[in-house]
Design an enzyme around this catalytic site. Structure first.
Site, PDB file in Angstrom:
ATOM      1  CD  GLU A  25     -13.333  -1.284  -4.181  1.00 52.51           C
ATOM      2  OE1 GLU A  25     -12.201  -1.662  -3.817  1.00 52.51           O
ATOM      3  OE2 GLU A  25     -13.653  -1.133  -5.371  1.00 52.51           O
ATOM      4  CE  LYS A  87      -5.289  -5.192  -5.559  1.00 53.48           C
ATOM      5  NZ  LYS A  87      -4.506  -5.062  -6.803  1.00 53.48           N
ATOM      6  CB  VAL A 107     -14.424  -5.756  -6.832  1.00 51.76           C
ATOM      7  CG1 VAL A 107     -15.700  -6.425  -7.340  1.00 51.76           C
ATOM      8  CG2 VAL A 107     -14.430  -4.255  -7.149  1.00 51.76           C
ATOM      9  CG  ASP A 139      -2.579  -9.019 -14.075  1.00 49.25           C
ATOM     10  OD1 ASP A 139      -3.534  -9.382 -13.358  1.00 49.25           O
ATOM     11  OD2 ASP A 139      -1.889  -8.016 -13.828  1.00 49.25           O
ATOM     12  CE  LYS A 160      -9.396   4.424 -13.045  1.00 50.57           C
ATOM     13  NZ  LYS A 160      -9.769   3.785 -11.779  1.00 50.57           N
TER      14      LYS A 160
HETATM   15  N1  PSU Z   1     -10.053  -0.320 -10.675  1.00 48.23           N
HETATM   16  C1  PSU Z   1     -10.352   0.967 -10.398  1.00 48.23           C
HETATM   17  N2  PSU Z   1     -10.305   1.399  -9.125  1.00 48.23           N
HETATM   18  C2  PSU Z   1      -9.980   0.560  -8.087  1.00 48.23           C
HETATM   19  C3  PSU Z   1      -9.676  -0.798  -8.392  1.00 48.23           C
HETATM   20  C4  PSU Z   1      -9.723  -1.195  -9.683  1.00 48.23           C
HETATM   21  O1  PSU Z   1     -10.643   1.713 -11.315  1.00 48.23           O
HETATM   22  O2  PSU Z   1      -9.925   1.001  -6.932  1.00 48.23           O
HETATM   23  C5  PSU Z   1      -9.354  -1.745  -7.264  1.00 48.23           C
HETATM   24  C6  PSU Z   1     -10.619  -2.497  -6.825  1.00 48.23           C
HETATM   25  O3  PSU Z   1     -10.536  -2.761  -5.443  1.00 48.23           O
HETATM   26  C7  PSU Z   1     -10.519  -3.783  -7.607  1.00 48.23           C
HETATM   27  C8  PSU Z   1      -9.029  -4.029  -7.566  1.00 48.23           C
HETATM   28  O4  PSU Z   1     -11.240  -4.846  -7.054  1.00 48.23           O
HETATM   29  O5  PSU Z   1      -8.449  -2.745  -7.724  1.00 48.23           O
HETATM   30  C9  PSU Z   1      -8.585  -4.984  -8.648  1.00 48.23           C
HETATM   31  O6  PSU Z   1      -7.246  -5.284  -8.482  1.00 48.23           O
HETATM   32  P1  PSU Z   1      -6.565  -6.407  -9.394  1.00 48.23           P
HETATM   33  O7  PSU Z   1      -6.532  -5.837 -10.779  1.00 48.23           O
HETATM   34  O8  PSU Z   1      -5.195  -6.577  -8.811  1.00 48.23           O
HETATM   35  O9  PSU Z   1      -7.412  -7.632  -9.301  1.00 48.23           O
HETATM   36 MN    MN Z   2      -3.841  -8.933 -11.251  1.00 46.33          MN
END
Ligand code: PSU
Ligand code: MN
Length: 303
Positions: A25, A87, A107, A139, A160
């Site tokens: 990614e 993003k 992802v 969220d 995480k």
């Molecule tokens: N979590 C991590 N590192 C990352 C991401 C998430 O530990 O780089 C990034 C990935 O690209 C993941 C995105 O798909 O953040 C998820 O964002 P959101 O929570 O806004 O869906």
């Molecule tokens: Mn989100």
């Protein structure tokens, strides 16, 4: 082939010959790590994939084109632009394509484009999930929904604890996504090897992973599979240190009213700042570790 998709020549050739390819990614490059470590890491991850017998295909949207396989210049550009690059999640692709714009793939969108290109295995660091407090904010990362509907194996180091790991597992269970522990019965928590939550199945080899993924395809499932690979012991962080940084980052995000797509990049960047870069080193090591498992699994899938 989709008319908006560009597959890099090396990737196209490997796919045509039935050789292993691993998707990577680009949000991790532009939003997940600071420059220039992000670019160095992205190139190192590609090397690791090659050393383990597969061809890397880093994925992004450039000038409205869906790219499977980037040049070094394109990786450098995304790394340098950092959070100025959009993003790109599932909802964003139509706008980026129509406007000829750039986007770093999460992802979710990496899975979408990998699947369009015919790539089955994808390596990353951590996935998005159900955020803490989701019972009021709602969220929940689109990554979970994508795992439920797109047939790609995602190899990560767990999630995480900026997320609610228990609720993330519940969501994946509801949507029928198998959560596999690579050499572990416990879900890894990214910086640490343990989370206190169990995985669905433990596997101990790329052969076993390939067999499960093949069975999932043969069963006609539409969704993917989540492989969680613990950070190597020597690079794991002290749980108290990382937990304190995450609590602090979460507190600041609430105080500053951070929300929507900004939440995850904000938390990731603050955790790196608060731990003085130690977490960044751990992050790099675990991504390399995941790249090796993904590449070896992609090789088994091609046999
Ligand atoms: N979590 C991590 N590192 C990352 C991401 C998430 O530990 O780089 C990034 C990935 O690209 C993941 C995105 O798909 O953040 C998820 O964002 P959101 O929570 O806004 O869906
Ligand atoms: Mn989100």
């Amino acid at each position: 082939m989709n008319k908006y998709l560009d597959i890099a020549p090396e990737v196209k050739e490997a796919l045509a010959q039935g050789r292993p390819v691993v998707a990577l990614e680009s949000t991790i490059i532009s939003h997940g790590m600071p420059y220039p470590k992000n670019v160095e890491t992205a190139l190192l991850v590609e090397d690791t994939i090659r050393k383990n017998g597969a061809v890397p295909a880093t994925i992004a949207v450039i000038g409205g084109r869906l790219k499977a396989g980037l040049s070094h210049e394109e990786i450098e550009y995304l790394g340098k632009a950092g959070r100025d690059v959009a993003k790109a999640s599932r909802r964003d692709l139509p706008a980026l394509v129509a406007r000829g714009a750039d986007g770093a793939t999460t992802v979710t969108t990496t899975m979408i484009i990998a699947h369009m290109a015919g790539i089955q295995v994808f390596a990353t660091g951590g996935i998005g999930g159900v955020h803490r407090g989701a019972e009021t904010t709602m969220d929940i990362s689109a990554d979970l929904e994508e795992l439920a509907q797109t047939p790609v194996m995602v190899v990560c180091a767990g999630a995480k604890s900026i997320l609610d790991l228990g609720l993330t597992l519940e969501y994946l269970e509801t949507h029928g996504v198998p959560v596999i522990g690579y050499g572990t019965e416990e879900l890894p928590a990214f910086y640490t090897r343990k989370s206190g939550f169990g995985v669905d199945y433990r596997v101990d080899s790329p052969e076993e992973l390939a067999a499960m993924f093949r069975a999932q395809r043969d069963l006609g499932y539409k969704g993917g599979m989540l492989v969680t690979n613990p950070i190597p012991e020597e690079y794991a962080m002290d749980k108290a240190v990382i937990d304190a940084a995450i609590e602090q980052a979460l507190k600041e995000s609430v105080e500053q009213g951070v929300h929507g797509k900004e939440t995850t990049p904000f938390l990731l960047a603050r955790v790196v700042e608060l731990t003085g870069g130690d977490s960044l080193e751990s992050n790099i090591k675990l991504v390399l570790n995941n790249a090796a498992v993904a590449a070896r699994t992609a090789c088994r899938l091609c046999e």
